[in-house]
Design an enzyme around this catalytic site. Sequence first.
Site, PDB file in Angstrom:
ATOM      1  N   ARG A   1       0.871  -1.129  -0.164  1.00  0.00           N
ATOM      2  CA  ARG A   1       0.075   0.050  -0.144  1.00  0.00           C
ATOM      3  C   ARG A   1       1.007   1.347   0.223  1.00  0.00           C
ATOM      4  NH1 ARG A   1      -3.267  -2.664  -1.785  1.00  0.00           N
ATOM      5  NH2 ARG A   1      -5.294  -3.357  -1.109  1.00  0.00           N
TER       6      ARG A   1
ATOM      7  N   GLU B   1      -3.639   7.447  -6.181  1.00  0.00           N
ATOM      8  CA  GLU B   1      -3.868   6.671  -7.733  1.00  0.00           C
ATOM      9  C   GLU B   1      -4.971   6.780  -8.403  1.00  0.00           C
ATOM     10  OE1 GLU B   1      -3.304   2.513  -6.813  1.00  0.00           O
ATOM     11  OE2 GLU B   1      -1.648   2.680  -5.565  1.00  0.00           O
TER      12      GLU B   1
ATOM     13  N   HIS C   1       0.473  -0.203  -9.907  1.00  0.00           N
ATOM     14  CA  HIS C   1      -0.505  -0.930  -9.532  1.00  0.00           C
ATOM     15  C   HIS C   1      -0.666  -2.164 -10.018  1.00  0.00           C
ATOM     16  CE1 HIS C   1      -3.110  -1.176  -5.741  1.00  0.00           C
ATOM     17  NE2 HIS C   1      -2.700  -2.289  -5.813  1.00  0.00           N
TER      18      HIS C   1
END
Length: 288
Positions: free
Chosen positions: A205, A234, A253
């Site tokens: 994270r 993000e 990601h």
Amino acid sequence: YKPGISPADLDALLATATCWLVRSETKVTDALMAKAPRLKVVGRAGVGVDNIDIDAATRRGVLVMNVPGANTLAAAEHAFALLLSLARNIPQAHQEVSAGKWERSKWTGSELAGKTLGVVGLGRIGREVARRAFAFDMKVLAFDPFVSAEFAAALGVEPVDLQGLLGRADFITLHASLSDKTRHLLNKETLGWLKPGARLVNCARGELIEEGALLDVLRSGRLRGAALDVFAQEPLPADSPLRGVPNLVLTPHLGASTEEAQERVASELARNLADYLKKGILRAAVNL
């Protein structure tokens, strides 16, 4: 299946929805759940549920389910891919060769064999990364307050505190979940504990790292390099200071982004949901 649905169309569907299945980009807020009076279950096709307001769901009697193990291998492999990219300067070398340059000595790397890997968080993904590190003849340290020394020893890793891990590890990889206690786990103070020349990977994270402090240790050279797959915001803003840093590798990601993992999380979530609604069988209920 409604990717890119408009807010108005989403409101219309929520009015009659019993179940709502999402991936990471959809934000399941209290305001949206208020528009779904029949809602019984929110399912997250993946592990992290920080895109779902768990407290609001619990208050409304809505069960939240996730799929904690289905993307474990994908995430572990991506973390190790970033680890190798840092060790051998692969992205930077590729960029220069693609631009017509050929400077071998500039990109001399480091071997993993004989180095120490520090794993922060010894859950499913952390354990899989440790297993791969052993295959590369690395020594593995682990920091996880919830794991006993006996369990760590059975895995072949040495349990240490965070300061001990950061001070001894040549490579560090983060696999902790996000909570109030782990937010900015790596900050100005703790990054000061780093072994000079260490390298850092984060596929967990983004909020585990204070990004401004990370940039400071990268620029100072205390941290030799870092690779980030996750970020505090993000998508990463176009003007983010993280972009363009020469010793920083960035991916958007991609930890769970394999064909196999995406199929596993979707099908497993659907099966778990059907078992709950038809048979009352519960698996991976976050707020039971």
